[in-house]
Design a protein around this motif. Structure first.
Motif, mmCIF file in Angstrom:
data_model
loop_
_atom_site.group_PDB
_atom_site.id
_atom_site.type_symbol
_atom_site.label_atom_id
_atom_site.label_comp_id
_atom_site.label_asym_id
_atom_site.label_seq_id
_atom_site.Cartn_x
_atom_site.Cartn_y
_atom_site.Cartn_z
ATOM 1 N N ASN A 26 -3.352 2.300 -5.988
ATOM 2 C CA ASN A 26 -3.047 2.044 -4.586
ATOM 3 C C ASN A 26 -4.202 1.377 -3.856
ATOM 4 O OD1 ASN A 26 -0.476 3.112 -4.856
ATOM 5 N ND2 ASN A 26 -1.089 5.169 -4.201
ATOM 6 N N HIS A 27 -5.426 1.681 -4.273
ATOM 7 C CA HIS A 27 -6.578 0.991 -3.685
ATOM 8 C C HIS A 27 -6.503 -0.503 -3.975
ATOM 9 C CE1 HIS A 27 -8.908 4.127 -1.865
ATOM 10 N NE2 HIS A 27 -9.038 4.818 -2.974
ATOM 11 N N VAL A 28 -6.143 -0.831 -5.208
ATOM 12 C CA VAL A 28 -6.030 -2.247 -5.577
ATOM 13 C C VAL A 28 -4.863 -2.898 -4.839
ATOM 14 C CG1 VAL A 28 -5.734 -3.876 -7.485
ATOM 15 C CG2 VAL A 28 -7.050 -1.779 -7.841
ATOM 16 N N SER A 30 -3.737 -2.030 -1.993
ATOM 17 C CA SER A 30 -4.170 -2.178 -0.610
ATOM 18 C C SER A 30 -5.029 -3.437 -0.434
ATOM 19 C CB SER A 30 -4.958 -0.937 -0.177
ATOM 20 O OG SER A 30 -5.408 -1.065 1.154
ATOM 21 N N CYS A 31 -5.871 -3.705 -1.430
ATOM 22 C CA CYS A 31 -6.687 -4.927 -1.384
ATOM 23 C C CYS A 31 -5.804 -6.167 -1.389
ATOM 24 C CB CYS A 31 -7.641 -4.961 -2.578
ATOM 25 S SG CYS A 31 -8.970 -3.739 -2.523
ATOM 26 N N TRP A 32 -4.789 -6.168 -2.263
ATOM 27 C CA TRP A 32 -3.873 -7.312 -2.313
ATOM 28 C C TRP A 32 -3.094 -7.443 -1.021
ATOM 29 C CZ3 TRP A 32 -5.048 -10.980 -5.223
ATOM 30 C CH2 TRP A 32 -5.437 -10.818 -6.550
ATOM 31 N N SER A 33 -2.770 -6.325 -0.381
ATOM 32 C CA SER A 33 -1.988 -6.381 0.860
ATOM 33 C C SER A 33 -2.754 -7.073 1.970
ATOM 34 C CB SER A 33 -1.577 -4.969 1.296
ATOM 35 O OG SER A 33 -2.657 -4.265 1.874
ATOM 36 N N ARG A 34 -4.089 -7.041 1.897
ATOM 37 C CA ARG A 34 -4.922 -7.681 2.924
ATOM 38 C C ARG A 34 -5.484 -9.022 2.480
ATOM 39 N NH1 ARG A 34 -6.841 -2.337 2.908
ATOM 40 N NH2 ARG A 34 -8.713 -3.022 1.796
ATOM 41 N N SER A 35 -5.228 -9.383 1.241
ATOM 42 C CA SER A 35 -5.791 -10.613 0.685
ATOM 43 C C SER A 35 -5.099 -11.852 1.248
ATOM 44 C CB SER A 35 -5.662 -10.598 -0.841
ATOM 45 O OG SER A 35 -6.070 -11.843 -1.404
ATOM 46 N N ASP A 37 -5.202 -14.595 -0.588
ATOM 47 C CA ASP A 37 -4.915 -15.361 -1.807
ATOM 48 C C ASP A 37 -3.436 -15.720 -1.862
ATOM 49 O OD1 ASP A 37 -4.199 -15.777 -4.741
ATOM 50 O OD2 ASP A 37 -6.375 -15.562 -4.898
ATOM 51 N N ALA A 40 -1.299 -13.347 -3.951
ATOM 52 C CA ALA A 40 -1.416 -11.914 -3.656
ATOM 53 C C ALA A 40 -0.096 -11.182 -3.858
ATOM 54 C CB ALA A 40 -1.927 -11.713 -2.231
ATOM 55 N N ASN A 68 2.064 -0.211 0.607
ATOM 56 C CA ASN A 68 1.102 -1.303 0.489
ATOM 57 C C ASN A 68 1.807 -2.639 0.342
ATOM 58 O OD1 ASN A 68 -1.625 -0.264 0.652
ATOM 59 N ND2 ASN A 68 -1.246 0.813 -1.267
#
Length: 225
Positions: A26-28, A30-35, A37, A40, A68
């Motif tokens: 989920n941390h990863v 979450s990173c993609w959700s804000r990326s 890219d 993403a 996420n």
């Protein structure tokens, strides 16, 4: 004399010591959700699919995983995709049902679209957000006010209330630009007799406030009973 560590000392090590829990995934996500890219969404969906595979024994997706992905769509302004995913989560055969935060994410997406999209905004967005709120409240009531995961919050109600609160300002701006006919009358937001009426948003904002108060009172009576 220096005490030597026995060379034959055994170090405890189990496979579970390095098995990632859902929170790591989920941390990863979450990173993609804000990326920003361009890939993403693909990367987040691929990771979520991995968690759902029978062979992936270390972690299973949970509501945070799907939230996420909802956030990813909402952050990118893809309201339709966020709404479609929420609808999928709401289906009876979906193993991960949405919680109050799931609904709030999509409602916030509608709010952002309504207040910042200018001529591209849909004047039905407040109604759509309210329909989501109504679905959430109904599920909370069906749980006899006991499922805290479905309990609406100030943010949940406030999102819809603030959209109606902004509607009068937006209507005034549109009237000054001559956009009312295209964006309001044609969508039946205002009837023919109300074409110059201000206060449509305020009236609905107050209605949401009264709804919130009534829900609190019903919940209190249910708790006491």
């Amino acid at each position: 004399n220096v005490k030597k560590i026995p060379s034959e000392r055994k170090v405890s090590f189990q496979l579970s010591d390095v098995a990632p829990t859902p929170s790591f995934y989920n941390h990863v996500l979450s990173c993609w959700s804000r990326s920003t890219d361009s890939n993403a969404e693909i990367e987040a969906k691929t990771l979520l699919e991995r968690m759902s595979l029978p062979l992936e024994t270390y972690a299973r997706p949970d509501v945070f995983s799907y939230n996420n992905l909802l956030n990813l769509h909402a952050n990118r302004g893809n309201v339709d995709k966020a709404e479609a995913l929420l609808k999928k989560m709401d289906e009876p055969d979906h193993t991960i049902p949405p919680d109050a935060y799931s609904y709030t994410i999509v409602m916030n997406a509608f709010q952002k679209k309504f207040t910042t999209s200018g001529s591209e905004r849909d004047m039905k967005d407040p109604t759509k957000a309210e329909e989501l709120l109504s679905r959430l409240v109904k599920k909370f009531e069906e749980s006899h006010y006991s499922d805290i995961n479905l309990r609406p919050t100030h943010v949940t109600f406030g999102t819809v209330l603030s959209m109606y609160a902004a509607a009068d300002r937006i209507l005034k701006e549109d009237m000054s630009r001559g956009d009312v006919t295209r964006k309001w009358w044609s969508r039946n937001i205002l009837s023919g007799a109300d074409k110059q009426k201000m206060g449509w948003g305020a009236e609905n904002a107050e209605r949401i406030l009264e709804w919130m108060i009534a829900l609190k009172e019903k919940g209190k009576r249910k708790t006491v009973g």
